[in-house]
Design an enzyme around this catalytic site. Structure first.
Site, PDB file in Angstrom:
ATOM      1  N   PHE A   1      58.569  -3.296  23.612  1.00 28.39           N
ATOM      2  CA  PHE A   1      57.363  -3.846  24.209  1.00 28.39           C
ATOM      3  C   PHE A   1      56.094  -3.188  23.692  1.00 28.39           C
ATOM      4  CE2 PHE A   1      60.873  -3.993  27.327  1.00 28.39           C
ATOM      5  CZ  PHE A   1      61.027  -5.368  27.407  1.00 28.39           C
TER       6      PHE A   1
ATOM      7  N   GLY B   1      60.531   6.417  29.566  1.00 29.99           N
ATOM      8  CA  GLY B   1      60.786   4.997  29.318  1.00 29.99           C
ATOM      9  C   GLY B   1      60.853   4.701  27.834  1.00 29.99           C
TER      10      GLY B   1
ATOM     11  N   SER C   1      58.890   2.511  20.845  1.00 27.54           N
ATOM     12  CA  SER C   1      57.784   3.475  20.913  1.00 27.54           C
ATOM     13  C   SER C   1      58.242   4.862  20.470  1.00 27.54           C
ATOM     14  CB  SER C   1      57.215   3.548  22.335  1.00 27.54           C
ATOM     15  OG  SER C   1      58.263   3.722  23.273  1.00 27.54           O
TER      16      SER C   1
ATOM     17  N   ASP D   1      55.764   5.270  30.245  1.00 31.23           N
ATOM     18  CA  ASP D   1      56.035   3.833  30.090  1.00 31.23           C
ATOM     19  C   ASP D   1      57.373   3.510  30.761  1.00 31.23           C
ATOM     20  OD1 ASP D   1      55.627   1.227  29.263  1.00 31.23           O
ATOM     21  OD2 ASP D   1      56.450   1.540  27.260  1.00 31.23           O
TER      22      ASP D   1
ATOM     23  N   HIS E   1      57.516   0.312  36.362  1.00 34.94           N
ATOM     24  CA  HIS E   1      56.143  -0.128  36.618  1.00 34.94           C
ATOM     25  C   HIS E   1      55.917  -0.584  38.052  1.00 34.94           C
ATOM     26  CE1 HIS E   1      55.366   0.715  32.590  1.00 34.94           C
ATOM     27  NE2 HIS E   1      55.163  -0.474  32.077  1.00 34.94           N
TER      28      HIS E   1
ATOM     29  N   HIS F   1      51.038   3.500  29.214  1.00 38.98           N
ATOM     30  CA  HIS F   1      51.154   2.129  28.714  1.00 38.98           C
ATOM     31  C   HIS F   1      51.045   1.120  29.857  1.00 38.98           C
ATOM     32  CE1 HIS F   1      53.122  -1.109  26.081  1.00 38.98           C
ATOM     33  NE2 HIS F   1      51.931  -0.819  25.594  1.00 38.98           N
ATOM     34  N   ASP F   2      50.682  -0.099  29.493  1.00 37.99           N
ATOM     35  CA  ASP F   2      50.570  -1.221  30.445  1.00 37.99           C
ATOM     36  C   ASP F   2      49.538  -0.955  31.531  1.00 37.99           C
ATOM     37  OD1 ASP F   2      52.651  -2.825  29.144  1.00 37.99           O
ATOM     38  OD2 ASP F   2      54.001  -1.257  29.849  1.00 37.99           O
TER      39      ASP F   2
HETATM   40  N1  SAH Z   1      58.545   2.352  25.656  1.00 38.15           N
HETATM   41  C1  SAH Z   1      59.463   1.230  25.462  1.00 38.15           C
HETATM   42  C2  SAH Z   1      59.550   0.312  26.660  1.00 38.15           C
HETATM   43  C3  SAH Z   1      60.020   0.964  27.926  1.00 38.15           C
HETATM   44  S1  SAH Z   1      60.551  -0.224  29.123  1.00 38.15           S
HETATM   45  C4  SAH Z   1      59.056   0.429  24.218  1.00 38.15           C
HETATM   46  O1  SAH Z   1      58.113   0.771  23.565  1.00 38.15           O
HETATM   47  O2  SAH Z   1      59.673  -0.569  23.906  1.00 38.15           O
HETATM   48  C5  SAH Z   1      60.769   0.805  30.519  1.00 38.15           C
HETATM   49  C6  SAH Z   1      61.997   1.697  30.473  1.00 38.15           C
HETATM   50  O3  SAH Z   1      61.864   2.603  31.570  1.00 38.15           O
HETATM   51  C7  SAH Z   1      63.342   0.996  30.653  1.00 38.15           C
HETATM   52  O4  SAH Z   1      64.167   1.251  29.539  1.00 38.15           O
HETATM   53  C8  SAH Z   1      63.935   1.608  31.930  1.00 38.15           C
HETATM   54  O5  SAH Z   1      65.335   1.868  31.862  1.00 38.15           O
HETATM   55  C9  SAH Z   1      63.161   2.902  32.065  1.00 38.15           C
HETATM   56  N2  SAH Z   1      63.014   3.365  33.438  1.00 38.15           N
HETATM   57  C10 SAH Z   1      62.456   2.703  34.461  1.00 38.15           C
HETATM   58  N3  SAH Z   1      62.467   3.445  35.579  1.00 38.15           N
HETATM   59  C11 SAH Z   1      63.048   4.634  35.247  1.00 38.15           C
HETATM   60  C12 SAH Z   1      63.363   5.839  35.961  1.00 38.15           C
HETATM   61  N4  SAH Z   1      63.072   5.966  37.245  1.00 38.15           N
HETATM   62  N5  SAH Z   1      63.966   6.829  35.299  1.00 38.15           N
HETATM   63  C13 SAH Z   1      64.282   6.713  33.985  1.00 38.15           C
HETATM   64  N6  SAH Z   1      63.997   5.615  33.252  1.00 38.15           N
HETATM   65  C14 SAH Z   1      63.397   4.586  33.874  1.00 38.15           C
HETATM   66 MG    MG Z   2      55.204  -0.726  28.203  1.00 38.84          MG
END
Ligand code: SAH
Ligand code: MG
Length: 212
Positions: A15, A44, A50, A139, A142, A167-168
């Site tokens: 993303f 994340g 990323s 990231d 959310h 991010h976001d």
């Molecule tokens: N940075 C990535 C996108 C991350 S999407 C990119 O550039 O493509 C968000 C990620 O956060 C997901 O893979 C999800 O498994 C992780 N995530 C969400 N909540 C979390 C938590 N409480 N602990 C660990 N990982 C988490």
């Molecule tokens: Mg993001």
């Protein structure tokens, strides 16, 4: 950002748009200069897109990136939600598992020596974390509570002179969900400890200015 590594980042599912990844990379290189020897932390990673930009910066800065993710997907990645990809589900377990894709991305980019996967829940890892961080990239989840916890438990680990990238971040509710803006960006700026250094798409980069 070396062009060969950039191609690996862009080949990975995820993303992060290219211009935001480049901004993240450049902030991390500066953070590495500002805080020599301290690591980067990513909250994340998903399939490692990323992570490649951060790993490239870690190589340049002679440091490492800890990539924290439980690899079970955020709420918004689950079946029925907008950001779900059915191929992310491990059929045996019946849950998402993005760790295999993450490992393939990091392997293919040749970054296994500078990227350390930490597989677990972000708050659980944060509560045991003791090392100051040169650059923290948030990231992860959310929703309100995951974003709030990432702010509360991770942001204090950013070293003086270090960087916080989020991010976001959507100031305008029509552009996207609010928690990264309301639970992370606003409190960080409001704390008086961070000043904004750049904004690229939904990526905000802040620098920690004072100690304490
Ligand atoms: N940075 C990535 C996108 C991350 S999407 C990119 O550039 O493509 C968000 C990620 O956060 C997901 O893979 C999800 O498994 C992780 N995530 C969400 N909540 C979390 C938590 N409480 N602990 C660990 N990982 C988490
Ligand atoms: Mg993001």
């Amino acid at each position: 950002m070396p062009e060969s590594l950039r191609a690996h980042a862009l080949a990975a599912k995820g993303f992060m748009p290219a211009n935001e990844g480049d901004a993240l990379h450049d902030a991390a290189v500066l953070a590495g200069r500002e805080c020599p020897g301290l690591p980067f932390v990513e909250i994340g990673s998903y399939c490692g897109r990323s992570t490649v930009w951060l790993g490239a910066a870690a190589r340049t800065a002679n440091t490492v990136v800890f990539a924290v993710d439980h690899h079970r997907g955020s709420e918004e990645n689950q079946p029925g939600w907008e950001w779900h990809d059915p191929t992310d589900v491990d059929p045996r377990v019946g849950k998402m598992d993005t760790l295999p894709m993450f490992r393939a991305t990091v392997h293919d980019a040749g970054l296994e020596d500078v990227v350390v996967a930490v597989v677990g829940q972000s708050p659980t890892v944060a509560r045991q974390w003791r090392t100051p961080v040169a650059l923290l990239f948030i990231d992860g989840g959310h929703g309100v509570e995951p974003a709030r916890l990432d702010f509360e438990l991770w942001v204090p680990h950013v070293a003086p002179g270090g960087y916080l990238a989020i991010h976001d971040v959507f100031e305008n509710p029509n552009d996207g969900g609010r928690p990264p803006y309301e639970q992370i960006y606003l409190p960080a700026v409001g704390s008086g400890r961070f000043t904004e250094v750049s904004a690229t798409g939904s990526l905000r980069v802040l620098r920690r200015t004072t100690g304490g």
